[in-house]
Design an enzyme around this catalytic site. Structure first.
Site, PDB file in Angstrom:
ATOM      1  N   ASN A  10       0.835  -1.197   0.000  1.00 57.02           N
ATOM      2  CA  ASN A  10       0.000   0.000   0.000  1.00 57.02           C
ATOM      3  C   ASN A  10       0.868   1.245   0.000  1.00 57.02           C
ATOM      4  O   ASN A  10       2.010   1.206   0.478  1.00 57.02           O
ATOM      5  CB  ASN A  10      -0.910   0.004   1.235  1.00 57.02           C
ATOM      6  N   CYS A  67      -5.228  -7.188  -3.309  1.00 60.08           N
ATOM      7  CA  CYS A  67      -5.621  -6.873  -1.934  1.00 60.08           C
ATOM      8  C   CYS A  67      -6.216  -8.109  -1.296  1.00 60.08           C
ATOM      9  O   CYS A  67      -6.593  -9.067  -1.974  1.00 60.08           O
ATOM     10  CB  CYS A  67      -6.630  -5.724  -1.944  1.00 60.08           C
ATOM     11  N   HIS A  68      -6.327  -8.092   0.017  1.00 63.80           N
ATOM     12  CA  HIS A  68      -6.879  -9.242   0.746  1.00 63.80           C
ATOM     13  C   HIS A  68      -8.402  -9.152   0.896  1.00 63.80           C
ATOM     14  O   HIS A  68      -9.033 -10.115   1.316  1.00 63.80           O
ATOM     15  CB  HIS A  68      -6.267  -9.329   2.147  1.00 63.80           C
ATOM     16  N   HIS A  71      -9.745  -0.706  -1.760  1.00 63.17           N
ATOM     17  CA  HIS A  71     -10.252  -0.368  -0.429  1.00 63.17           C
ATOM     18  C   HIS A  71     -11.583   0.363  -0.472  1.00 63.17           C
ATOM     19  O   HIS A  71     -12.180   0.621   0.574  1.00 63.17           O
ATOM     20  CB  HIS A  71      -9.231   0.450   0.376  1.00 63.17           C
TER      21      HIS A  71
END
Length: 440
Positions: free
Chosen positions: A152, A173-174, A205
């Site tokens: 990030n 991303c997770h 996000h």
């Protein structure tokens, strides 16, 4: 033989997950794995743990090497097929502490500070010069490699690589793969999980759960909205901001409420301090996590290694599935961060967007989404403004663009005057020293 290079291998837990996944994947079990870091101790810790996993779950079939320091970057990357990036430039100390403490002096509070806001801007600006070095080296010694970026600020770093280098890059991303699962579990709708189908798109996000249906095709959003409203009205919990998104904008988003609390001007407001308690917002959450992780690392390391008995089960992380699909040409679907080549029609073409992608032997193939609901595109655009200005500041080394990025950040602009924003940026740049010396 497939070669996988892991940049920032001192991120031991994450390296264990990604590379452990690879060792559990038949097409990747014989891989050559190159671990790269600038911290000798953390690099060796990862090496010990990964070699134990290799013996315990992979019959020692992977070949693992370590590469310490910038002078060994080229050797680590040479002839790599896949490169995983997980570096954190500046670490917790001094950089993360600085990103939180100086803004506090100006009355600007943050929760995570790694994606947007003044913390995300500074993190992006000090990381991109390192990414440029990675890119130059990759273009020389592994020009066909696919870069899987996990660092990030995701959209800023991935967007920079996609626009200004020749490196094939996807940001990962997770949060995408667990978005629907976490929402339904949080609302007591676990019985709808099996066979559920969703569509997620937006930006990292802040990608939106645009559709979610059960196995019979029934729209789950009406019940989700009802239960989310009831839960927010009746109890404090850790996901109140995203439930507020459902109430006010009609849709849930991918990343946690502690992250999203600082991506907008609505919830962290010095003029309304009661909002922090009302919405259960954990100010200074990321530094607190870092302190706890640092304090508990030695014990955690022992538990992970378990006297050499450490094992691993393949996780939901996208990396190994992407590598497997490319190597075998057996397709899989991911949520990837890619350049917006018309994929989301009402967001800018030079933005980095998070959309469904088909992965096969041809690599990452993003899917066209169309137009987002206007209010969702508007929310994304407020974040994209900051991302694009930060990318341009890094590309040109022009400090005036850093000021502008901070001025257009929704949370920063809601709290501070332009004069204070300029002063805060100057103080941060000076405090970061050599990490930010290139900006003038």
């Amino acid at each position: 033989m497939v070669k996988i290079t892991f940049l920032g291998a001192g991120s031991t837990v994450f390296a264990r997950n990604v590379l452990g996944d690879c060792m559990c994947t038949p097409a990747l079990r014989d891989a050559q794995i190159a671990l790269y870091d600038i911290d000798a101790q953390r690099l060796e810790e990862s090496n010990i743990i990964l070699k134990a996993i290799n013996e315990n779950v992979n019959e020692g079939r992977a070949h693992i090497t370590t590469h310490l320091g910038r002078e060994n970057l080229k050797a680590a990357l040479k002839e790599a097929d896949f490169v995983v990036n997980a570096v954190q430039v500046g670490g917790y100390e001094p950089c993360t502490v600085t990103d939180f403490e100086i803004p506090k002096k100006y009355g600007l509070r943050q929760t995570i500070g790694d994606t947007l806001g003044i913390g995300g801007i500074m993190r992006g600006l000090r990381t991109i010069p390192v990414m440029e070095e990675f890119a130059e080296t990759m273009e020389e010694v592994c020009p066909k490699a696919l870069l899987l970026n996990y660092t990030n600020p995701m959209a800023i770093l991935s967007g920079y690589m996609q626009r200004y280098t020749k490196v094939k890059t996807v940001g990962l991303c997770h949060s995408v793969q667990v978005c629907t699962e976490n929402l339904l579990k949080g609302l007591g709708m676990e019985d709808k999980l099996e066979g559920a189908v969703d569509l997620i798109a937006g930006i990292n996000h802040m990608a939106w759960l645009l559709e979610v249906r059960d196995k019979d095709g029934n729209d789950l959003y009406p019940e989700i909205k009802r239960r989310a409203s009831e839960r927010n009205a009746s109890e404090k919990h850790d996901d109140m901001i995203r439930y507020e998104y459902i109430k006010n904008f009609g849709y849930y988003c991918t990343e946690s409420s502690e992250h999203n609390a600082e991506y907008n001007p609505f919830y962290i407001k010095s003029r309304y301090p009661g909002l922090i308690e009302r919405y259960n917002i954990p100010l200074d959450e990321y530094p607190r996590r870092c302190v706890n992780q640092i304090a508990g690392w030695e014990e955690e390391k022992k538990n992970i290694l378990n006297n050499g008995k450490v094992t691993h089960t393949r996780s939901k992380e996208y990396a190994s599935y992407i590598m497997e699909a490319v190597v075998t040409d057996r397709p899989c679907q991911i949520g990837g961060n890619v350049l917006n080549t018309g994929l989301i029609e009402n967001l800018p073409f030079d933005a980095c967007v998070e959309v469904p992608c088909l992965v096969n032997g041809n690599g990452i193939n993003p899917c066209h989404v169309g137009r987002l609901p206007v209010q969702l595109a508007a929310m994304n655009q407020t974040n994209i403004n900051v991302q694009l200005l930060t990318v341009e500041a890094a590309h040109t080394r022009d400090k005036s663009l850093i000021y502008q990025a901070a001025m257009l950040d929704p949370h920063t602009a809601a709290e501070l005057s332009i004069d204070d924003i300029r002063s805060m940026c100057d103080e941060l740049i000076e405090a970061h020293g050599e990490y930010m010396a290139m900006y003038h």
